[in-house]
Design a protein around this motif. Structure first.
Motif, PDB file in Angstrom:
ATOM      1  N   LEU A 222     -30.239  25.014 -56.576  1.00  0.00           N
ATOM      2  CA  LEU A 222     -30.398  26.320 -57.213  1.00  0.00           C
ATOM      3  C   LEU A 222     -31.060  26.191 -58.584  1.00  0.00           C
ATOM      4  N   ALA A 223     -31.800  25.131 -58.763  1.00  0.00           N
ATOM      5  CA  ALA A 223     -32.614  24.948 -59.967  1.00  0.00           C
ATOM      6  C   ALA A 223     -33.944  24.282 -59.626  1.00  0.00           C
ATOM      7  N   PHE A 224     -33.930  23.406 -58.621  1.00  0.00           N
ATOM      8  CA  PHE A 224     -35.138  22.643 -58.269  1.00  0.00           C
ATOM      9  C   PHE A 224     -35.632  22.945 -56.851  1.00  0.00           C
ATOM     10  N   SER A 225     -35.059  23.945 -56.205  1.00  0.00           N
ATOM     11  CA  SER A 225     -35.436  24.402 -54.855  1.00  0.00           C
ATOM     12  C   SER A 225     -35.069  23.416 -53.744  1.00  0.00           C
ATOM     13  N   ASN A 226     -35.806  22.292 -53.675  1.00  0.00           N
ATOM     14  CA  ASN A 226     -35.527  21.335 -52.614  1.00  0.00           C
ATOM     15  C   ASN A 226     -35.089  19.998 -53.206  1.00  0.00           C
ATOM     16  N   VAL A 227     -33.906  19.548 -52.857  1.00  0.00           N
ATOM     17  CA  VAL A 227     -33.392  18.302 -53.431  1.00  0.00           C
ATOM     18  C   VAL A 227     -32.703  17.483 -52.340  1.00  0.00           C
ATOM     19  N   TYR A 228     -32.448  16.202 -52.649  1.00  0.00           N
ATOM     20  CA  TYR A 228     -31.636  15.407 -51.727  1.00  0.00           C
ATOM     21  C   TYR A 228     -30.861  14.358 -52.511  1.00  0.00           C
ATOM     22  N   THR A 229     -29.742  13.958 -51.937  1.00  0.00           N
ATOM     23  CA  THR A 229     -28.976  12.849 -52.483  1.00  0.00           C
ATOM     24  C   THR A 229     -29.049  11.716 -51.473  1.00  0.00           C
ATOM     25  N   PHE A 230     -28.917  10.514 -51.947  1.00  0.00           N
ATOM     26  CA  PHE A 230     -28.848   9.360 -51.046  1.00  0.00           C
ATOM     27  C   PHE A 230     -28.041   8.323 -51.812  1.00  0.00           C
ATOM     28  N   GLY A 231     -26.761   8.280 -51.561  1.00  0.00           N
ATOM     29  CA  GLY A 231     -25.930   7.401 -52.364  1.00  0.00           C
ATOM     30  C   GLY A 231     -24.639   7.021 -51.673  1.00  0.00           C
ATOM     31  N   PRO A 232     -23.848   6.165 -52.343  1.00  0.00           N
ATOM     32  CA  PRO A 232     -22.600   5.704 -51.756  1.00  0.00           C
ATOM     33  C   PRO A 232     -21.541   6.792 -51.719  1.00  0.00           C
ATOM     34  N   THR A 233     -20.733   6.741 -50.702  1.00  0.00           N
ATOM     35  CA  THR A 233     -19.705   7.738 -50.437  1.00  0.00           C
ATOM     36  C   THR A 233     -18.461   6.982 -49.988  1.00  0.00           C
ATOM     37  N   PHE A 234     -17.295   7.513 -50.298  1.00  0.00           N
ATOM     38  CA  PHE A 234     -16.059   6.756 -50.054  1.00  0.00           C
ATOM     39  C   PHE A 234     -15.033   7.597 -49.325  1.00  0.00           C
ATOM     40  N   ARG A 235     -14.396   7.011 -48.335  1.00  0.00           N
ATOM     41  CA  ARG A 235     -13.311   7.727 -47.651  1.00  0.00           C
ATOM     42  C   ARG A 235     -12.163   6.773 -47.384  1.00  0.00           C
ATOM     43  N   LEU A 422     -18.303  28.926 -57.589  1.00  0.00           N
ATOM     44  CA  LEU A 422     -18.333  30.388 -57.484  1.00  0.00           C
ATOM     45  C   LEU A 422     -19.356  30.996 -58.447  1.00  0.00           C
ATOM     46  N   GLU A 423     -19.440  30.437 -59.645  1.00  0.00           N
ATOM     47  CA  GLU A 423     -20.390  30.990 -60.629  1.00  0.00           C
ATOM     48  C   GLU A 423     -21.828  30.875 -60.165  1.00  0.00           C
ATOM     49  N   LEU A 424     -22.120  29.834 -59.386  1.00  0.00           N
ATOM     50  CA  LEU A 424     -23.474  29.705 -58.840  1.00  0.00           C
ATOM     51  C   LEU A 424     -23.831  30.925 -57.993  1.00  0.00           C
ATOM     52  N   ARG A 425     -22.805  31.569 -57.432  1.00  0.00           N
ATOM     53  CA  ARG A 425     -23.014  32.772 -56.610  1.00  0.00           C
ATOM     54  C   ARG A 425     -23.024  34.032 -57.462  1.00  0.00           C
ATOM     55  N   LYS A 426     -22.649  33.883 -58.730  1.00  0.00           N
ATOM     56  CA  LYS A 426     -22.597  35.041 -59.615  1.00  0.00           C
ATOM     57  C   LYS A 426     -23.894  35.165 -60.403  1.00  0.00           C
ATOM     58  N   TYR A 427     -24.516  34.022 -60.675  1.00  0.00           N
ATOM     59  CA  TYR A 427     -25.730  34.009 -61.497  1.00  0.00           C
ATOM     60  C   TYR A 427     -26.908  33.443 -60.708  1.00  0.00           C
ATOM     61  N   SER A 429     -27.820  33.669 -57.473  1.00  0.00           N
ATOM     62  CA  SER A 429     -27.564  33.065 -56.159  1.00  0.00           C
ATOM     63  C   SER A 429     -28.791  33.190 -55.261  1.00  0.00           C
ATOM     64  N   ALA A 430     -28.884  32.341 -54.284  1.00  0.00           N
ATOM     65  CA  ALA A 430     -30.009  32.386 -53.347  1.00  0.00           C
ATOM     66  C   ALA A 430     -29.531  31.858 -52.006  1.00  0.00           C
ATOM     67  N   PRO A 431     -30.136  32.341 -50.926  1.00  0.00           N
ATOM     68  CA  PRO A 431     -29.792  31.737 -49.635  1.00  0.00           C
ATOM     69  C   PRO A 431     -30.185  30.265 -49.680  1.00  0.00           C
ATOM     70  N   HIS A 432     -29.298  29.408 -49.209  1.00  0.00           N
ATOM     71  CA  HIS A 432     -29.649  27.985 -49.186  1.00  0.00           C
ATOM     72  C   HIS A 432     -28.909  27.266 -48.073  1.00  0.00           C
ATOM     73  N   ALA A 433     -29.427  26.101 -47.726  1.00  0.00           N
ATOM     74  CA  ALA A 433     -28.902  25.378 -46.574  1.00  0.00           C
ATOM     75  C   ALA A 433     -29.146  23.888 -46.753  1.00  0.00           C
ATOM     76  N   GLY A 434     -28.394  23.091 -46.019  1.00  0.00           N
ATOM     77  CA  GLY A 434     -28.578  21.647 -46.123  1.00  0.00           C
ATOM     78  C   GLY A 434     -27.830  20.926 -45.021  1.00  0.00           C
ATOM     79  N   PHE A 435     -27.914  19.621 -45.037  1.00  0.00           N
ATOM     80  CA  PHE A 435     -27.149  18.853 -44.052  1.00  0.00           C
ATOM     81  C   PHE A 435     -26.748  17.500 -44.609  1.00  0.00           C
ATOM     82  N   GLY A 436     -25.856  16.837 -43.887  1.00  0.00           N
ATOM     83  CA  GLY A 436     -25.394  15.513 -44.286  1.00  0.00           C
ATOM     84  C   GLY A 436     -25.543  14.557 -43.125  1.00  0.00           C
TER      85      GLY A 436
END
Ligand code: ATP
Ligand code: MN
Length: 467
Positions: A222-235, A422-427, A429-436
């Motif tokens: 909601l600032a750079f339009s198209n972004v991605y992460t690629f990093g370590p994740t822990f469970r 929630l504030e991202l939806r107050k100020y 907001s835009a339709p957006h989508a992604g996947f993991g």
């Protein structure tokens, strides 16, 4: 100064007649009459360099150490090779011994070690054929993923590894603390009296290792339009399965001005691109997997690259499964999550290609997925692939403030913890989508390897954090 000779990959691609210097580790040594043969590897490619040593040409006190596992530099001349599968071989003139390897104790001597045994020698397994191929593919895949997003103008965002926002919840998080476990500070009075006093901890509150970068990625979308992460994740889930690690890598693109259709389009383009790239760059490694690990690897990868993915709604998928006449271990009905037996049936029996299932019942999907007008389903999509089932999970996100707040309250989530979400939806907001997408799951798909511990250099699993 050590004069670098160039990778074996390049030496194998040169023509006979030139001098060459190779560095590497001896894979095998074979002695016959008047000549010794050595297979040398430096990890740069699947093929080994064959080295031919004429008897008497190398001093015996050096030659006797040129055994499996030893590290050497060999200079000589490239000659045409009579052996099949290679153009050139190296006729040795001079050998320098960097590090011998005692042939009585070197653990990687014999062929046919089990994967379990190789895991116990993770400091040496990367020198084997199988793990050489695995980690070259892993490298090519990581690079292909970055190129895919770069070519499409996506911004690469580093989401935090430590999180104190307690958002993802789910109970499967590793705690991060500097408190003294032998002497924990306790709350002195009030309602929480006697409980651990986290105000004295490093961050002043409980902190964890991240289980997903998605919510942070949404901030950036909601600032750079198209972004991605690629990093370590822990469970910290105590699931000892061949598909779960405690530490793994995740890829999470997030796009503003995008709906579920756009999300599915990206997911399909993504899989096709990265698979085609790796097939192109690591063909010798993939041939090896197809021959030695799983003979359906190449066929299924080609299937993904060459076919349009099928789209079905969850409701349609459940009807197909109900009518299939199969007996399921897990019964199917509207409202039940699809299990891997169902996912494989859809991809392998019904459609014989990748399938994207959309619009799942809201009860079995996360709170942030956008509600459909039917009041029953959400705009979720799972990409299912033959042989493995779910490979990508994504959704259009709920961008409407009131609807999201309702959802958070209905699901009894901690409203205050989500204040910024929630504030991202107050100020603005835009339709957006992604996947993991789990990087190691994709690695399993590309290599045909059976256990996720064997596609990450140093696996972390319950009870095991060696190396
Ligand atoms: P699963 O049902 O297989 O445990 P999940 O529903 O917990 O997966 P998500 O929360 O959707 O998975 O995580 C996104 C992706 O991360 C998954 O699609 C999967 O590829 C990968 N993933 C999840 N958990 C692990 C794990 N423990 N080890 C490796 N990869 C994982
Ligand atoms: Mn899980």
């Amino acid at each position: 100064m050590i004069e670098k000779g160039g990778y074996i990959r390049d030496i194998l691609a040169s023509t006979a007649g030139a001098p060459a210097t190779a560095h590497g580790w001896v894979k095998t040594r074979r002695d016959s009459k008047g000549v010794h043969f050595i297979q040398l590897s430096d990890g740069s490619c699947f093929a080994d360099l064959q080295v031919v040593i004429d008897a008497g040409s190398i001093p015996e006190d050096i030659l006797k150490h040129v055994t499996t596992g030893a590290c050497v530099r060999i200079s000589g001349d490239l000659v045409e090779s009579p052996a099949a599968g290679q153009n050139v071989e190296l006729r040795a003139r001079e050998i320098e011994l960097f590090g011998p390897a005692d042939s009585q104790t070197y653990p990687l001597q014999k062929k046919g070690h089990t994967m379990e045994f190789l895991r116990d020698i993770a400091h040496l397994r990367s020198r084997s054929n199988t793990f050489g191929a695995v980690f070259r593919v892993r490298n090519a895949l990581a690079y292909a993923i970055h190129s895919f997003f770069k070519e499409r103008g996506f911004l690469y965002v580093h989401t935090p590894i430590i999180t104190a926002s307690d958002c993802e919840g789910a109970g499967a998080m590793f705690g991060v603390t500097t408190l003294d476990m032998q002497n924990l500070p306790r709350v002195k009075e009030g309602e929480r009296k006697g409980q651990v006093d986290y105000t004295e901890d490093f961050f002043g509150k409980p902190a964890f290792l991240t289980v997903s970068g998605q919510l942070n990625a949404e901030i950036f979308a909601l600032a750079f339009s198209n972004v991605y992460t690629f990093g370590p994740t822990f469970r910290a889930e105590n699931s000892n399965t061949p598909r779960h690690l405690a530490e793994f890598w995740m890829i999470e693109p997030e796009m503003a001005f995008c709906d579920l259709q756009g999300d599915m389009k990206l997911a399909e383009a993504f899989l096709k691109y990265v698979i085609a790239k790796v097939m192109d760059e690591c063909s010798a490694d993939l041939d090896f997997f197809n021959k030695r690990i799983d003979n359906t690897v190449l066929e299924t990868l080609e299937n993904v690259v060459n076919n349009d993915f099928v789209h079905v709604t969850y409701t349609e998928a459940v009807k197909i499964l109900e009518k299939s006449g199969q007996t399921w271990e897990f019964p199917v009905h509207f409202g039940a999550d699809l299990q891997s037996e169902h996912e494989r049936y859809l991809t392998e029996q019904t459609f014989k290609r990748p399938v994207i299932v959309t619009d799942y019942p809201k009860e079995i999907k996360a709170f942030y997925m956008r509600a459909n007008d039917d009041g029953k389903t959400v705009r979720a999509m799972d990409v299912l692939a033959p042989r493995i089932g779910e490979i990508i999970g994504g959704s259009q996100r709920e961008e409407r403030y009131d609807v999201l707040l309702d959802k958070i309250r209905q699901q009894d989530l901690n409203e205050e913890a989500y204040w910024w979400y929630l504030e991202l939806r107050k100020y603005g907001s835009a339709p957006h989508a992604g996947f993991g997408l789990g990087f190691e799951r994709l690695m399993l798909y590309l290599t045909g390897m059976k256990n996720i511990r064997d596609v990450i250099p140093f696996p972390r699993t319950p009870g095991s954090a060696e190396f």
